[in-house]
Design an enzyme around this catalytic site. Sequence first.
Site, PDB file in Angstrom:
ATOM      1  N   GLU A 267      -2.711  -4.733   7.966  1.00  0.00           N
ATOM      2  CA  GLU A 267      -2.055  -3.870   6.981  1.00  0.00           C
ATOM      3  C   GLU A 267      -0.608  -4.263   6.780  1.00  0.00           C
ATOM      4  O   GLU A 267      -0.134  -4.417   5.651  1.00  0.00           O
ATOM      5  CB  GLU A 267      -2.146  -2.409   7.426  1.00  0.00           C
ATOM      6  CG  GLU A 267      -1.548  -1.427   6.434  1.00  0.00           C
ATOM      7  CD  GLU A 267      -2.268  -1.502   5.108  1.00  0.00           C
ATOM      8  OE1 GLU A 267      -1.661  -2.002   4.128  1.00  0.00           O
ATOM      9  OE2 GLU A 267      -3.435  -1.094   5.036  1.00  0.00           O
TER      10      GLU A 267
ATOM     11  N   ASP B 221       0.840  -5.916   3.240  1.00  0.00           N
ATOM     12  CA  ASP B 221       1.820  -5.210   2.417  1.00  0.00           C
ATOM     13  C   ASP B 221       3.034  -6.081   2.126  1.00  0.00           C
ATOM     14  O   ASP B 221       3.488  -6.182   0.977  1.00  0.00           O
ATOM     15  CB  ASP B 221       2.277  -3.932   3.131  1.00  0.00           C
ATOM     16  CG  ASP B 221       1.179  -2.902   3.280  1.00  0.00           C
ATOM     17  OD1 ASP B 221       0.160  -3.012   2.574  1.00  0.00           O
ATOM     18  OD2 ASP B 221       1.340  -1.981   4.103  1.00  0.00           O
TER      19      ASP B 221
ATOM     20  N   SER C  36      -5.060  -0.641  -0.209  1.00  0.00           N
ATOM     21  CA  SER C  36      -3.836  -1.015   0.508  1.00  0.00           C
ATOM     22  C   SER C  36      -3.069  -2.104  -0.216  1.00  0.00           C
ATOM     23  O   SER C  36      -1.843  -2.154  -0.144  1.00  0.00           O
ATOM     24  CB  SER C  36      -4.176  -1.524   1.907  1.00  0.00           C
ATOM     25  OG  SER C  36      -4.310  -0.475   2.814  1.00  0.00           O
TER      26      SER C  36
ATOM     27  N   ASP D 201      -9.703   8.439 -15.843  1.00  0.00           N
ATOM     28  CA  ASP D 201     -10.914   8.837 -15.126  1.00  0.00           C
ATOM     29  C   ASP D 201     -10.605   8.888 -13.637  1.00  0.00           C
ATOM     30  O   ASP D 201      -9.624   8.315 -13.170  1.00  0.00           O
ATOM     31  CB  ASP D 201     -12.081   7.886 -15.426  1.00  0.00           C
ATOM     32  CG  ASP D 201     -11.817   6.459 -15.000  1.00  0.00           C
ATOM     33  OD1 ASP D 201     -11.705   6.212 -13.781  1.00  0.00           O
ATOM     34  OD2 ASP D 201     -11.725   5.572 -15.872  1.00  0.00           O
TER      35      ASP D 201
END
EC number: 3.4.21.-
Length: 553
Positions: A267, A271, A467, A527
Amino acid sequence: MSDMEKPWKEGEEARAVLQGHARAQAPQAVDKGPVAGDERMAVTVVLRRQRAGELAAHVERQAAIAPHAREHLKREAFAASHGASLDDFAELRRFADAHGLALDRANVAAGTAVLSGPVDAINRAFGVELRHFDHPDGSYRSYLGEVTVPASIAPMIEAVLGLDTRPVARPHFRMQRRAEGGFEARSQAAAPTAYTPLDVAQAYQFPEGLDGQGQCIAIIELGGGYDEASLAQYFASLGVPAPQVVSVSVDGASNQPTGDPSGPDGEVELDIEVAGALAPGAKFAVYFAPNTDAGFLDAITTAIHDPTLKPSVVSISWGGPEDSWTSAAIAAMNRAFLDAAALGVTVLAAAGDSGSTDGEQDGLYHVDFPAASPYVLACGGTRLVASGGRIAQETVWNDGPDGGATGGGVSRIFPLPAWQEHANVPPSANPGASSGRGVPDLAGNADPATGYEVVIDGEATVIGGTSAVAPLFAALVARINQKLGKAVGYLNPTLYQLPADVFHDITEGNNDIANRAQIYQAGPGWDPCTGLGSPIGVRLLQALLPSASQPQP
């Protein structure tokens, strides 16, 4: 000595229950007994702010103005005008002293304070019994009883976080199924495929000639770490300059790579690499905090109110079903996001990778928090097929029961914002069919099968998940800020007033992965799978420029 100056003593006055702190113990949890009384710990106390109504009204007024003309509040003045009062902090210090606790630090602007001391003192101060619990997913500390404080100070305390140490969030990334031979082998295969962030930015027509210079992008991380050699290797492979990256320790957490690419390192480096590849001129501040309600809040408030780094964009790729949070924690977090809006900080968060249920098994539909906050730009996921630098096909990301799917739906906690009233947000699919904040706002490439080429802990791999979308669009916002010469700040109300051709409308797919009725479907316009669609970067910038004729909300 007046009553207000006299220290409190146990039993001296009635106590009041702090509402919104109840959290049931996890199924299968086994109570292993009380926490040792001399064990030291800390909690974060959230105090009421000054002129709270004025702050919300200011944000609402500014949201009705074109971003380039907004007057954001200054960090330097925020504490005095809208932070917690010094009188309340003095009362809190007296309360702490009377119960054998230390007031370790205070963030006046955020209205938070960290109190620490032995467990026995915490138990007495807040009227709880702290206990250890074992669970198949890991042991944790929690408490029995209701959280209480002396009645005289109860009105000034909005939350006490950190009593419970269960993780409140999970990272929203997914690894692509591995292929032998690295990137080259993947690119030669018919499917799956992979893109660099540069490829994706080209498909979404990010404005060129901009690199985020002059901006600071904050990245919130609740575990893991980054390896500087991996980052250098990655940016060199793309031929882009490595951005400046600094780590900020919050509540004792720090940059601690685990060496496991499939763990939280995945992660953290995803990022940084996605956003850094597209905004290498920006400074990146990575705020590391424990994965608890107190840690998450403290990371957010530290970033938003950072007087030195002054982030203009915050990217969050961690979250959990909104119903899994206590109402006190959600309110405290949402208040911090309101601060961000007032200060001109754009906050983006991943909408989740577990479809319309957000991974819950209770038969209901859930959206992810913090993406569900109306002050956060919620980022959903698509499956992108690009050709010749343009979008050839884009559908809802949904890999079915054995994979993941974009989060999205209707909040059960936050009401429908005024700026979504004309977006045709459907009623919730849950019993009662209530209205609520629709999630997400935008969407971008997230399918691991069309994922992002990255380097994690020195290993080349491909990662997807929402992510990746939060840092992707954080970089776009940084480029826009650079061009405008000021931060656009709270974008949500503005996005819903822009012409439809600013977005690539995604009309195919759904986000059901539980083999149930496909309640939330993609379709024309907004949506609950992909929001308004994927942004066309150059058109979004053009719509936000001072020369643009902007409709007012």
